[in-house]
Design a protein around this motif. Structure first.
Motif, short mmCIF file in Angstrom:
data_model
loop_
_atom_site.label_atom_id
_atom_site.label_comp_id
_atom_site.label_asym_id
_atom_site.label_seq_id
_atom_site.Cartn_x
_atom_site.Cartn_y
_atom_site.Cartn_z
N LYS A 54 0.81 -1.22 0.00
CA LYS A 54 0.00 0.00 0.00
C LYS A 54 0.85 1.27 0.00
O LYS A 54 0.33 2.37 -0.23
CB LYS A 54 -0.92 0.01 1.23
N LEU A 55 2.15 1.12 0.28
CA LEU A 55 3.03 2.28 0.37
C LEU A 55 4.40 1.93 -0.19
O LEU A 55 4.98 0.89 0.14
CB LEU A 55 3.17 2.71 1.84
N GLN A 81 0.96 5.12 -8.30
CA GLN A 81 -0.02 6.05 -7.73
C GLN A 81 -1.39 5.85 -8.37
O GLN A 81 -2.43 5.91 -7.69
CB GLN A 81 0.46 7.49 -7.89
N GLY A 106 -3.42 3.26 -6.85
CA GLY A 106 -3.84 3.49 -5.48
C GLY A 106 -2.77 3.25 -4.43
O GLY A 106 -3.06 3.21 -3.23
N GLU A 161 0.40 4.57 -2.37
CA GLU A 161 1.01 5.85 -2.02
C GLU A 161 2.52 5.78 -2.22
O GLU A 161 3.15 4.76 -1.93
CB GLU A 161 0.69 6.23 -0.58
N VAL A 163 6.19 7.79 -1.35
CA VAL A 163 6.82 8.75 -0.44
C VAL A 163 8.32 8.76 -0.66
O VAL A 163 8.94 7.71 -0.87
CB VAL A 163 6.52 8.39 1.04
N CYS A 218 4.19 14.14 -3.99
CA CYS A 218 4.13 13.11 -2.96
C CYS A 218 4.61 13.67 -1.63
O CYS A 218 5.26 14.72 -1.59
CB CYS A 218 5.00 11.90 -3.35
N ASP A 269 3.54 16.48 4.32
CA ASP A 269 2.56 15.89 3.42
C ASP A 269 2.73 16.45 2.01
O ASP A 269 3.64 17.25 1.75
CB ASP A 269 1.13 16.09 3.94
N VAL A 270 1.86 16.04 1.11
CA VAL A 270 2.01 16.41 -0.29
C VAL A 270 1.89 17.91 -0.52
O VAL A 270 2.44 18.45 -1.48
CB VAL A 270 0.99 15.62 -1.16
N TYR A 306 4.81 7.39 9.79
CA TYR A 306 3.94 7.90 8.73
C TYR A 306 2.93 6.83 8.32
O TYR A 306 1.73 7.10 8.17
CB TYR A 306 4.76 8.33 7.51
N LYS A 333 -1.48 6.46 8.57
CA LYS A 333 -2.34 6.14 7.44
C LYS A 333 -3.02 4.79 7.59
O LYS A 333 -3.73 4.34 6.66
CB LYS A 333 -1.51 6.15 6.14
#
Length: 294
Positions: free
Chosen positions: A2-3, A31, A34, A36, A38, A59, A71-72, A223, A227
């Motif tokens: 997911k990241l 991205q 879906g 993320e 970083v 990002c 954050d973005v 982080y 989330k």
């Protein structure tokens, strides 16, 4: 996954310190699906955003090895500064060992010598770009130096004392460099005797000093937790010792082919070199494995 978290120098960036088109497209595809993305880097935030904007990537950013997370939109989410006492102790050791060093602060980078900064930039360029003619390499050194001074709001001062005495200026990281191995070894040994510090390296000639929790592993997991993402759902990519804390604490740690054997042996996955768009290769490989596991 997911990241996805990626280091910059030696990982996401190529030999001219840019994001390749292949890496860009892989990030955008992740991205789009879906996941993320970083950045986690030793660089200051303003330096990172200039590179991301040029590539057309938006990002969140973990900067200065984990001292700051934004954050973005650039809003500060977390900070792990050094105390002034810690900074003074490190400052004194580095001066005694004749190390060139910079203070990375809330208002930019500070250095005691423009001449030594240029000289070390030239040394690194010689190592990274050995096949270029001297004139071409010098152009790149001058360009990169000017970009760094501008993007990091870098100032050259006669003394660090005003910074150490000003309680309104937050010091987030100390970045030390030398081309003399004996100085590096002695400084490293002395610094490791100090309490409450995270001491790492992103190259053969540098030391990076942060608060004990100012490292990439801590920042990435904090982080992700915010989330609702578990460590097992994170892929991280890196090449240096300052990447190890995140590479070894996530579900899918990926070392670059240009990383040392010691770093590659710490993780389950490897990818191509940073000069071969290894980040893109790792992302597509992970995306393909997701499809197979559905």
């Amino acid at each position: 996954m997911k990241l996805i978290v990626s280091d910059m120098d030696g990982t996401l960036l190529n030999q001219t310190w840019r994001i390749s088109e292949e890496n860009k497209q892989a990030i955008l595809e992740a991205q789009k699906q879906g996941i993320e993305f970083v950045i986690a880097t030793g660089r200051p935030y303003t330096n990172v955003t200039a590179i991301l904007e040029e590539a057309g990537i938006s990002c969140p950013v973990i900067s200065l090895n984990g001292a700051e997370t934004r954050d973005v939109e650039g809003n500060l989410l977390a900070s792990q500064p050094l105390s002034k006492e810690q900074v003074r102790n490190v400052h004194n050791i580095l001066l005694e060992e004749d190390m060139y060093f910079e203070l990375m602060t809330s208002i930019g980078a500070f250095s005691l010598s423009e001449e030594r900064c240029r000289a070390i930039s030239r040394y690194i360029a010689l190592r990274e770009l050995p096949d270029l003619l001297e004139e071409e390499r010098e152009k790149i050194v001058n360009m990169m130096f000017a970009e760094r001074v501008r993007n990091e709001n870098c100032k050259f001062v006669d003394s660090f004392e005003p910074l150490l005495e000003d309680n309104d200026i937050v010091i987030l990281k100390i970045f030390a460099l030398t081309t003399y191995e004996d100085r590096l070894v002695k400084a490293d040994a002395r610094l490791r005797k100090l309490d409450g510090l995270a001491i790492t390296s992103s190259g053969h000639e540098n030391l990076e000093v942060n608060n004990l929790n100012g490292h990439k592993g801590y920042a990435v997991l904090e982080y992700a937790k915010s989330k609702g993402i578990d460590a097992s759902e994170i892929m991280a990519m890196g090449d240096s010792y300052n990447d190890l804390t995140m590479l070894t604490s996530v579900g899918r740690g990926v070392a670059m082919a240009n990383a040392s054997e010691h770093i590659r042996n710490q993780v389950a996955y490897t990818t191509k070199r940073n000069t071969e768009s290894g980040v893109a290769h790792a992302i597509y490989e992970m995306l393909a494995s997701r499809v197979q596991n559905v």
